[in-house]
Design a protein around this motif. Structure first.
Motif, short mmCIF file in Angstrom:
data_model
loop_
_atom_site.label_atom_id
_atom_site.label_comp_id
_atom_site.label_asym_id
_atom_site.label_seq_id
_atom_site.Cartn_x
_atom_site.Cartn_y
_atom_site.Cartn_z
N GLY A 119 -5.07 6.28 -3.58
CA GLY A 119 -4.60 6.07 -2.22
C GLY A 119 -5.62 5.28 -1.43
N ASP A 120 -6.86 5.30 -1.86
CA ASP A 120 -7.89 4.48 -1.23
C ASP A 120 -7.87 3.12 -1.92
OD1 ASP A 120 -10.00 7.36 -1.35
OD2 ASP A 120 -8.56 6.79 0.17
N ASP A 121 -7.97 2.06 -1.12
CA ASP A 121 -7.96 0.70 -1.66
C ASP A 121 -6.73 0.42 -2.52
OD1 ASP A 121 -10.42 0.13 -0.39
OD2 ASP A 121 -11.47 1.11 -2.04
N ARG A 122 -5.56 0.76 -2.00
CA ARG A 122 -4.32 0.48 -2.71
C ARG A 122 -4.15 -1.02 -2.84
NH1 ARG A 122 -0.74 5.06 -4.09
NH2 ARG A 122 -1.66 6.78 -2.99
N GLU A 123 -3.22 -1.43 -3.69
CA GLU A 123 -2.97 -2.85 -3.91
C GLU A 123 -2.36 -3.50 -2.69
OE1 GLU A 123 -0.65 -4.39 -7.18
OE2 GLU A 123 -1.91 -3.24 -8.54
N VAL A 124 -2.69 -4.76 -2.49
CA VAL A 124 -2.07 -5.55 -1.45
C VAL A 124 -0.97 -6.36 -2.11
CG1 VAL A 124 -2.40 -7.40 0.22
CG2 VAL A 124 -4.19 -5.69 -0.13
N GLY A 125 0.21 -6.28 -1.57
CA GLY A 125 1.33 -7.04 -2.11
C GLY A 125 2.63 -6.36 -1.75
N TYR A 126 3.65 -7.15 -1.57
CA TYR A 126 4.94 -6.62 -1.21
C TYR A 126 5.57 -5.90 -2.39
CZ TYR A 126 9.88 -6.52 -0.09
OH TYR A 126 11.16 -6.12 0.11
N ASN A 127 6.02 -4.70 -2.17
CA ASN A 127 6.78 -3.91 -3.13
C ASN A 127 6.03 -3.63 -4.43
OD1 ASN A 127 9.10 -2.45 -3.03
ND2 ASN A 127 10.40 -4.04 -3.92
N THR A 128 4.72 -3.41 -4.34
CA THR A 128 3.93 -3.09 -5.53
C THR A 128 4.11 -1.64 -5.95
OG1 THR A 128 1.99 -2.38 -4.28
CG2 THR A 128 2.13 -4.73 -4.86
N GLY A 129 4.58 -0.79 -5.02
CA GLY A 129 4.68 0.64 -5.30
C GLY A 129 3.35 1.35 -5.13
N LYS A 130 2.31 0.62 -4.76
CA LYS A 130 0.98 1.20 -4.61
C LYS A 130 0.60 1.16 -3.13
CE LYS A 130 -0.49 -0.02 -9.23
NZ LYS A 130 -1.51 -0.68 -10.03
N TYR A 131 1.02 2.17 -2.40
CA TYR A 131 0.77 2.24 -0.98
C TYR A 131 0.47 3.69 -0.60
CZ TYR A 131 5.57 3.78 -1.31
OH TYR A 131 6.70 4.44 -1.68
N ARG A 132 -0.17 3.86 0.51
CA ARG A 132 -0.44 5.20 1.06
C ARG A 132 0.77 5.66 1.86
NH1 ARG A 132 -1.07 9.64 2.30
NH2 ARG A 132 -2.64 10.57 3.56
N THR A 133 1.21 4.80 2.78
CA THR A 133 2.44 5.04 3.53
C THR A 133 3.20 3.73 3.63
OG1 THR A 133 1.42 4.62 5.69
CG2 THR A 133 1.43 6.90 4.92
N ARG A 134 4.51 3.85 3.81
CA ARG A 134 5.33 2.64 3.94
C ARG A 134 6.45 2.92 4.93
NH1 ARG A 134 8.63 0.22 -1.06
NH2 ARG A 134 9.46 2.32 -0.94
N ALA A 135 6.63 2.01 5.87
CA ALA A 135 7.72 2.08 6.84
C ALA A 135 8.52 0.79 6.72
CB ALA A 135 7.17 2.24 8.25
N VAL A 136 9.86 0.90 6.70
CA VAL A 136 10.71 -0.26 6.46
C VAL A 136 11.84 -0.28 7.48
CG1 VAL A 136 12.26 -1.38 4.81
CG2 VAL A 136 10.23 -0.18 3.98
N SER A 137 12.11 -1.46 8.02
CA SER A 137 13.30 -1.69 8.85
C SER A 137 14.03 -2.88 8.25
CB SER A 137 12.92 -2.02 10.30
OG SER A 137 12.34 -0.90 10.91
N ASN A 138 15.25 -2.65 7.79
CA ASN A 138 16.08 -3.72 7.23
C ASN A 138 17.15 -4.09 8.24
OD1 ASN A 138 14.93 -3.96 4.61
ND2 ASN A 138 15.89 -2.03 4.06
N MET A 139 17.10 -5.32 8.72
CA MET A 139 18.09 -5.79 9.68
C MET A 139 19.28 -6.38 8.91
SD MET A 139 15.28 -5.35 11.40
CE MET A 139 14.17 -6.60 10.84
N LEU A 140 20.45 -5.82 9.14
CA LEU A 140 21.69 -6.36 8.59
C LEU A 140 22.33 -7.18 9.72
CD1 LEU A 140 22.95 -3.10 6.86
CD2 LEU A 140 21.53 -4.91 5.89
N TRP A 141 22.00 -8.46 9.73
CA TRP A 141 22.38 -9.30 10.87
C TRP A 141 23.89 -9.40 11.02
CZ3 TRP A 141 18.64 -9.49 14.03
CH2 TRP A 141 17.32 -9.64 13.62
N LEU A 142 24.63 -9.56 9.92
CA LEU A 142 26.08 -9.72 10.03
C LEU A 142 26.75 -8.48 10.61
CD1 LEU A 142 26.88 -11.60 6.69
CD2 LEU A 142 26.75 -12.55 9.01
N ASP A 143 26.19 -7.30 10.32
CA ASP A 143 26.75 -6.04 10.83
C ASP A 143 26.09 -5.58 12.12
OD1 ASP A 143 28.36 -5.92 8.56
OD2 ASP A 143 26.84 -4.83 7.42
#
Length: 180
Positions: free
Chosen positions: A12-36
């Motif tokens: 958990g210390d010095d986790r990987e940097v990169g999108y969607n690596t699965g190696k994170y301490r915490t993750r918060a996500v907001s997905n905007m569905l523009w059409l809806d």
């Protein structure tokens, strides 16, 4: 040689940097569905594993603990199909440490369907913090069956300063804003 206390190491210390690596301490996500004109939000807190570094330099697994995710709030405030506002509030501790040393940040995102954004907030100077903007774009907007393209942008990566930055006002907080 006298060894007074174990030499603890944690995942958990010095986790990987990169999108969607699965190696994170915490993750918060907001997905905007523009059409809806809708926003789907999620949050996740990864467990921490504790290891003891032995005198011969090896790491021996000791235990796993899970921090509570109640201190992580992801709120979709609005989405009209062209513009969305989201807020993330974070106060999650490391389950092996004193609760005073929680990781704190607040982030607001004003996001536009045309790829513009105003992202601002503040966070502790420990650990690393990253923010990604990911857009899923219909290749041909006039053809609903055309392939979807995923565009990823790293908005920021702020590297940790010092572990003591989690305790009180020792280091202050990192205040930021990014506009595109």
């Amino acid at each position: 040689m006298i060894h007074l206390s174990p030499d603890w190491w944690y995942t958990g210390d010095d986790r990987e940097v990169g999108y969607n690596t699965g190696k994170y301490r915490t993750r918060a996500v907001s997905n905007m569905l523009w059409l809806d004109a809708e926003t789907l939000s999620s949050k996740d807190v990864a467990p921490n594993n504790r290891y003891e570094r032995t005198d011969d330099g090896q790491y021996r697994y000791d235990s796993t603990r899970q921090a509570d995710s109640d201190g992580l709030q992801v709120r979709a405030l609005s989405n009209d199909g062209d513009y969305a506002r989201n807020v993330i509030e974070h106060e999650v501790g490391m389950p092996y440490c004193n609760p005073v040393a929680g990781i704190t940040y607040a982030n607001q995102q004003d996001v536009y369907q045309n790829n513009g954004h105003w992202i601002y907030g503040s966070h502790d100077k420990m650990p690393d913090h990253q923010f990604y903007r990911v857009d899923f774009i219909q290749q041909d907007p006039n053809d609903p069956g055309s392939p979807i393209i995923e565009e990823r942008d790293l908005v920021f990566h702020h590297e940790l300063e010092d572990p003591t930055c989690l305790v009180g006002p020792v280091c202050g907080s990192w205040r930021y804003q990014y506009v595109r």
